[in-house]
Design an enzyme around this catalytic site. Structure first.
Site, PDB file in Angstrom:
ATOM      1  N   ASP A 158       0.801  -1.239   0.000  1.00 14.82           N
ATOM      2  CA  ASP A 158       0.000   0.000   0.000  1.00 14.82           C
ATOM      3  C   ASP A 158       0.832   1.287   0.000  1.00 14.82           C
ATOM      4  O   ASP A 158       0.541   2.230   0.760  1.00 14.82           O
ATOM      5  CB  ASP A 158      -0.961   0.011   1.210  1.00 14.82           C
ATOM      6  N   CYS A 194      -1.831  -2.794   7.714  1.00 18.58           N
ATOM      7  CA  CYS A 194      -1.771  -3.692   6.559  1.00 18.58           C
ATOM      8  C   CYS A 194      -0.465  -4.473   6.481  1.00 18.58           C
ATOM      9  O   CYS A 194      -0.457  -5.623   6.036  1.00 18.58           O
ATOM     10  CB  CYS A 194      -2.041  -2.905   5.283  1.00 18.58           C
ATOM     11  N   LYS A 208      -7.075  -4.973  -3.014  1.00 17.94           N
ATOM     12  CA  LYS A 208      -7.789  -5.543  -1.860  1.00 17.94           C
ATOM     13  C   LYS A 208      -8.730  -4.497  -1.276  1.00 17.94           C
ATOM     14  O   LYS A 208      -8.569  -3.309  -1.553  1.00 17.94           O
ATOM     15  CB  LYS A 208      -6.786  -6.000  -0.791  1.00 17.94           C
TER      16      LYS A 208
END
Ligand code: VGL
Ligand code: ZN
Length: 208
Positions: A8, A153, A108
């Site tokens: 990310d 994450c 995601k």
């Protein structure tokens, strides 16, 4: 087969983004050095990729403010500011990140009813993304993971990698990651270590 998994590294998690992580952009040159000189066979990136009505957004819950605790599908859920909405600049990778190097991008967080911190499966562990199968098919034996945010994450991805890929050596690259909450980062690193992941720095890779 050595793979690098970048979690990310998107505008939304960098200063100026909708869910900024302090110094999130500082990891970009380190990530690029790892991509270019880390000796990896495969470069993989995850991308938080939410519909605009995602249930992790405080805006979807009457009376909730960002960073309140709330519920999503009956489970405790941090209420986040709207972030990384599909197709917006907030969801794009940081502009300086070497995205040409990516062999595979795992999106995601598309299901509005469940959050997906991990690049491998949803938080309720009911649905997998397909990344574990991809890495297995590619014959990956060593997986290095870094990115944003360490306490969310990255932590969930490292722990799932250890659980879902029992034959793969999993390492967390600390200086190529940044987190949201300093106490959360400490707890996350302890949890990753307890799981069996190695904690390393980029110099362990680049100076080798
Ligand atoms: C993340 C909160 C919400 C992350 C994603 O990338 O760590 N954190 N969505
Ligand atoms: Zn998100």
């Amino acid at each position: 087969m050595k793979a690098l998994l970048l979690i990310d590294i998107q505008n939304g998690f960098c200063p100026g983004g909708n869910l900024p992580v302090a110094e999130g952009d500082r990891i970009v040159p380190i990530a690029n050095a790892l991509i270019e000189n880390g000796g990896y066979d495969l470069i993989i990136a995850s991308q938080d990729w939410h519909p605009e009505n995602h249930g992790s957004f405080a805006s979807q819950h009457a009376g909730k403010e960002p960073f309140d605790m709330g519920e999503l599908s009956g489970k405790p859920q941090v209420m986040w500011p709207d972030h990384c909405v599909q197709g917006t600049s907030d969801a794009q990778f940081h502009p300086d990140l070497n995205t040409d190097s990516f062999d595979y991008v795992q999106q995601k967080g598309e299901n509005p009813a469940v959050d997906s911190y991990s690049a491998f499966r949803d938080n309720d562990q009911a649905a997998v993304t397909g990344l574990a199968d991809y890495l297995t098919r590619q014959g990956v034996t060593c997986l290095d993971i870094c990115g944003l945010a360490t306490d969310y994450c990255v932590n969930f991805s490292v722990q799932d990698a250890v659980d879902m890929l029992p034959d793969v050596k999993v390492r967390f690259i600390e200086d190529a990651s940044r987190g949201i909450d300093p106490e959360g980062v400490k707890a996350a690193i302890a949890a990753m270590r307890a799981k069996g992941a190695d904690i390393i720095t980029s110099m362990d890779i680049l100076a080798a």
